[in-house]
Design a protein around this motif. Structure first.
Motif, PDB file in Angstrom:
ATOM      1  N   ALA A 161       1.369  -1.782   0.410  1.00 16.94           N
ATOM      2  CA  ALA A 161      -0.008   0.149  -0.065  1.00 16.94           C
ATOM      3  C   ALA A 161       0.802   1.310  -0.097  1.00 16.94           C
ATOM      4  CB  ALA A 161      -1.078   0.282   1.095  1.00 16.94           C
ATOM      5  N   TYR A 165       0.971   4.419  -2.740  1.00 16.01           N
ATOM      6  CA  TYR A 165       0.761   5.534  -2.612  1.00 16.01           C
ATOM      7  C   TYR A 165       1.715   6.583  -3.274  1.00 16.01           C
ATOM      8  CZ  TYR A 165       0.950   9.782   0.384  1.00 16.01           C
ATOM      9  OH  TYR A 165       1.019  11.154   0.922  1.00 16.01           O
ATOM     10  N   HIS A 166       3.301   5.768  -2.815  1.00 16.64           N
ATOM     11  CA  HIS A 166       4.014   7.100  -3.750  1.00 16.64           C
ATOM     12  C   HIS A 166       3.622   6.492  -4.743  1.00 16.64           C
ATOM     13  CE1 HIS A 166       7.069   8.023  -0.054  1.00 16.64           C
ATOM     14  NE2 HIS A 166       6.688   6.768   0.023  1.00 16.64           N
ATOM     15  N   PHE A 169      -0.067   8.720  -5.632  1.00 14.74           N
ATOM     16  CA  PHE A 169      -0.284  10.566  -5.501  1.00 14.74           C
ATOM     17  C   PHE A 169       1.117  10.766  -5.001  1.00 14.74           C
ATOM     18  CE2 PHE A 169      -3.413   7.079  -3.823  1.00 14.74           C
ATOM     19  CZ  PHE A 169      -4.917   7.372  -3.909  1.00 14.74           C
ATOM     20  N   GLN A 170       2.217  10.481  -4.394  1.00 12.91           N
ATOM     21  CA  GLN A 170       3.327  11.053  -4.876  1.00 12.91           C
ATOM     22  C   GLN A 170       4.464  10.779  -5.825  1.00 12.91           C
ATOM     23  OE1 GLN A 170       2.900  12.069  -0.777  1.00 12.91           O
ATOM     24  NE2 GLN A 170       4.838  12.675  -1.591  1.00 12.91           N
TER      25      GLN A 170
END
Length: 193
Positions: A161, A165-166, A169-170
């Motif tokens: 996860a 996420y990285h 979203f990042q």
């Protein structure tokens, strides 16, 4: 792509070991959950033997992975990663390594204390027992093996996860540097008109 890790990317050996171990752990988990429901038949013992052989394979691959990491190093944290995220990632990786050793070792210990017939790695050679048979320890070690597996799976889910996420979203290279043949551009490529 290089075999050895670089300052900004995992090398092909590290990637191969990472994804092979991931697939084996997932397969072992599925087999482990299914095999307890099988009726006691020749297939039951064949599936158990297969589970044990793949578990020992994961243990051997983890030894190789650890030795390779000591030799090849590890990439630096992705540029711009906050210190607290880097620390959490370091602790998580340490726990993943520890659990990926602990789960197959606890399975081997369970096989040993169960006093069952000798474990043979894919039928090729006999694995030594690492403890004497013990009816008292057998249920305790079985429970350890199961709980360590569930903790490992939970940590793998958190790790995956965080990588997603990285990536999503990042929009950094945390995930892409562990994927074969993939490289994200550090900055957007200007459009030619």
């Amino acid at each position: 792509m290089t075999l050895k890790n670089t300052a900004d990317r995992w090398g092909s050996v590290s990637q191969l070991l990472h994804w092979l171990i991931v697939l084996l752990i997932l397969g072992l988990g599925v087999i482990g959950l299914v095999m307890v429901e099988l009726p006691k038949s020749p297939r039951y013992f064949w599936v158990y033997d297969l589970h044990k052989s793949f578990g020992i394979t994961v243990l051997a691959l983890m030894v190789l992975r650890l030795v390779w990491r000591l030799f090849a190093g590890a990439p630096k944290a992705v540029s711009g990663t906050p210190h607290w995220q880097h620390r959490i990632a370091t602790v998580t990786h340490g726990l993943l390594y520890a659990l990926t050793f602990a789960v197959p070792l606890s399975g081997w210990l369970y096989d040993s204390v169960s006093g069952l017939r000798p474990m043979r790695w894919f039928g090729l050679f006999k694995m030594p027992k690492i403890a004497s048979p013990s009816q008292e320890l057998q249920p305790l070690v079985r429970d350890w093996h199961e709980w360590l597996f569930w903790i490992l799976i939970a940590l793998v889910a958190v790790h995956a996860a965080a990588a997603l996420y990285h990536h999503l979203f990042q929009r950094d290279d945390t995930l892409s540097r562990m994927l074969p043949g993939r490289r994200r551009a550090s900055s957007p490529v200007p459009e030619i008109r």
